[in-house]
Design an enzyme around this catalytic site. Sequence first.
Site, mmCIF file in Angstrom:
data_model
loop_
_atom_site.group_PDB
_atom_site.id
_atom_site.type_symbol
_atom_site.label_atom_id
_atom_site.label_comp_id
_atom_site.label_asym_id
_atom_site.label_seq_id
_atom_site.Cartn_x
_atom_site.Cartn_y
_atom_site.Cartn_z
ATOM 1 N N ARG A 188 -8.140 -25.090 5.089
ATOM 2 C CA ARG A 188 -9.562 -24.497 3.773
ATOM 3 C C ARG A 188 -9.313 -22.468 3.753
ATOM 4 O O ARG A 188 -9.632 -22.144 2.581
ATOM 5 C CB ARG A 188 -10.339 -24.973 4.087
ATOM 6 C CG ARG A 188 -12.325 -24.971 3.389
ATOM 7 C CD ARG A 188 -12.602 -25.546 3.329
ATOM 8 N NE ARG A 188 -13.079 -27.023 3.329
ATOM 9 C CZ ARG A 188 -14.235 -27.840 3.888
ATOM 10 N NH1 ARG A 188 -15.101 -26.714 4.072
ATOM 11 N NH2 ARG A 188 -13.308 -28.778 3.967
ATOM 12 N N HIS B 179 -6.270 -31.472 -4.587
ATOM 13 C CA HIS B 179 -7.848 -30.206 -3.979
ATOM 14 C C HIS B 179 -8.937 -31.829 -3.930
ATOM 15 O O HIS B 179 -9.717 -31.732 -4.962
ATOM 16 C CB HIS B 179 -7.516 -29.294 -4.864
ATOM 17 C CG HIS B 179 -8.830 -28.495 -3.691
ATOM 18 N ND1 HIS B 179 -8.227 -28.169 -2.615
ATOM 19 C CD2 HIS B 179 -9.756 -28.370 -3.795
ATOM 20 C CE1 HIS B 179 -8.760 -27.917 -1.717
ATOM 21 N NE2 HIS B 179 -9.647 -27.664 -2.566
ATOM 22 N N TYR C 162 -15.270 -22.947 -22.111
ATOM 23 C CA TYR C 162 -15.221 -22.244 -22.521
ATOM 24 C C TYR C 162 -14.137 -20.964 -22.361
ATOM 25 O O TYR C 162 -12.901 -20.285 -23.357
ATOM 26 C CB TYR C 162 -16.225 -20.809 -22.827
ATOM 27 C CG TYR C 162 -17.598 -21.791 -23.044
ATOM 28 C CD1 TYR C 162 -17.848 -22.543 -24.227
ATOM 29 C CD2 TYR C 162 -18.534 -22.536 -21.954
ATOM 30 C CE1 TYR C 162 -18.417 -22.829 -24.359
ATOM 31 C CE2 TYR C 162 -19.284 -22.815 -22.331
ATOM 32 C CZ TYR C 162 -19.990 -23.198 -24.052
ATOM 33 O OH TYR C 162 -21.596 -24.150 -24.052
#
Length: 889
Positions: A34, A80, A124
């Site tokens: 990570r 993931h 968006y």
Amino acid sequence: MPDEQNQQILTPVDIESEMRKSYLDYAMSVIIGRALPDVRDGLKPVHRRILFGMYELGLTSTKAYRKCAKIVGEVLGKYHPHGDAPVYDALVRLAQDFNMRYPLVDGQGNYGSVDGDPPAAMRYTEARLSKIAEEMLADIEKETVDFTPNFDESEKEPVVLPTRIPNLLVNGSSGIAVGMATNIPPHNLREVIEAAILLIENPETTLKQVMKIVPGPDFPTAGYIYGRDGIEQAYKTGRGSFQVRAKAAIEQRGKDREDIVITELPYQVNKKNLIQHIAELINNKKIEGIADIRDESDRDGMRIVIEIKRDEEPEIILNKLFKMTQMQESFGMILLAIVGGQPRELGLLQLLQHFIDHRIDVVRRRTQYELRKAREREHILLGYRIALDNVDEVIKVIRGSSSRANARENLHDFFSNKTVRVMVGGKERAVEGIKVDRRKYGIVALTGEAIGPAEGEGLTYTQIDAILELQLHRLTQLSVDEILKELGQLRERIEELEEILRSDKKLKAVIVGELREVSKSYGDDRRTQIVDRVEEIKLEDLIKDEEMAITVSHAGYVKRTSVDTYRHQSRGGKGRIGAKTREDDFVEHFFTASAHSYILLFTSKGRVYWLKVYEIPEAAAATRGKALSNLVKFQEGETLRAVVPTRNLEEAGRYVLLATKDGTVKKTELAEFSNPRSSGIIAINLDADNELIGAKLTDGKQMVFLASHDGQAILFRETEVRAMGRNAGGVNGMDLAKDDYVVSMDAVQVDFGIIQKEYKTSSQDLDELESDQIRESITSLMLTVAEKGYGKRTPLAEYRVTSRGGKGVINLKSTDRNGPVVAALQVREDSDVMIITGHGKVIRVHAAEIREAGRGTQGVRLLRLDEGDRIAAAAAILEEESEAEPEKK
């Protein structure tokens, strides 16, 4: 009963041991999976999965953008298994040019800002891979890296990317793991690649040699870095710190007001929070003297304007801002990365070496893959060739076979030199097989039936299947030639690939070549400037380095003005006011130099003082300037006679050539003048009635030109003047007539290229060259300016080369019409000439407009003088240096 069953499956453990084991498992999961980047590709798992997921979606730099929601969903569903917010945040960071030195994602939409504004929602925004990111994924389909199953073993993902870019150093990385953290700053791609190439070509390269190429980090937000010691410490041990400072300039506003303008911030400083903090300091009276602060940033760049109150010192306020705000930050470098599954702190050389080792492994595996594929293709083409050489029999066998499977077996037997029985015209006929000539077709013994036939066999089933699928149009002569041509090219490629695998030198050459291509395609100039100490950030760093015209009057007033102030005029023009002087004062010295240059000021008494051009006050063309005595402490009776501008006072192989009024010349190494005192130091010892008239910077291979007041001139070799110490008095340069004196001295460059071409000699030793060879190689002209406004250009080739100490030759006929010589200047066709009179009038003339004439002529009119006025000084300006344009009204 249930309790008894539960007790049977329960295993007693020591709680301390279990806690330790569980915590270590969690810690290693965070460290490896990570928070820390891999040393090979510089990526954390989430970033690697994002790039690979986009690659799998086909979102390359030439394809259309796709919604980030689609990309995040792809990465979450396949690779993931975490929250969508962390994945989207990681994607956004890869696209932010203020966070990434070389963004790996090309984003479209609102991706946040340096003000800390959040990005728009993922529904968006759109994204695709940037072109440089494709270099990180290049050749991934060629088995260059290992793949591992994903979390549910439904897909496979790469363990590391086969990057061609040293991404860990280039884009940096930061992360906090359990018990450790990494903070690697971004660097310049071109510098890092050059350092990697140096290490490949010379594995014994030292850190000192590498740091000449990679002096330090290079942030996307630019700014300044202070202190090389911290950088060197980090590059050596893996840990170090240095200071980063904003770039700020002081600009004039109106007649008596100044602004502090900030255009670059330290890395990862929030602009909006910085402005708010400065406003709080102003309101709390911790910083005084600021009238207003506003943000004028736009799409063209950052611009924070801090208005300073009248009569306040902006430098003092700027220093307070550096001390009390994030305009100056400390950056702690921790070069920590995952190496072989373990976290390690590494130095710069180790980071580069791990990247090089990774590239060696990738290129070797790619070469092995391409070799295998090339051999497989060669195998097929070889089958085509053998079949085409026996095309009639092959067609007969195929047509006579009962099925595809039967044709396959028949062809195999036919090429194994076995007799095959087929149907021809409804009757069974025997077709004798052939033996494949292995030497003729260049067949080598390969392992595996799918690659090549064993000794004594014909074609393999792989080749026979390819023959059966061969289309009829491939039997044309053109197609046959194409097959043979491809086979020849393929064998050359196989030989090349085998050579790469056999030779480490060639393998590294391939890596170096690819690195150079990456550097050429994506490399750019350094943005962050690095200085040694905090004190080195001075006013100089805030001043534009432009060409300036410096004017000094007889009464000792000095100023600097941009050369663009003066407009071009034709010969004979009236000029413009270049310096306002009193009736009893006149302009005596006029020269040009860049704003950041060092200037050695040589005085009439043979002393030298040190000054920076930007330290001279800038003033309008029609003003008088500032008293030189306020800038330099001249001794009583001293006047400025010459200046030597230079960028580096310690440059080896450079000399200062001095000349005095009585014809004495002297040469001294430039380094002798690198540490002058405020009170000045001796440049040349002079008699009481002698004066210094000029000084020039040379390389020891030039010709010396002296011009006298009465119109004589001499040209001799610089090598005739040996280098002397500062306290020496010099040697005789010109034998002058009674009452005559030297007015100008210049250093003339010899064109050794012409000498080599015309006389077939490569020598650059002036003592070895003939005088005529030297004279005919000089292409520049000498402009001689007379006191009454006349002048002429004369080719330097017309001046005879003599020995030092001679009387010289005629330079200009001094008559009542033109007066005595004021100055002699070396010019070219593209030079401009600045001429200034004693009353302060200036004209700028193209040198090409002045007529070229012989040594014995009087010249043409250069400037119409008012009654009682005279030429005071002249200076030459090369067009490419000044880039002057007509004055704007």
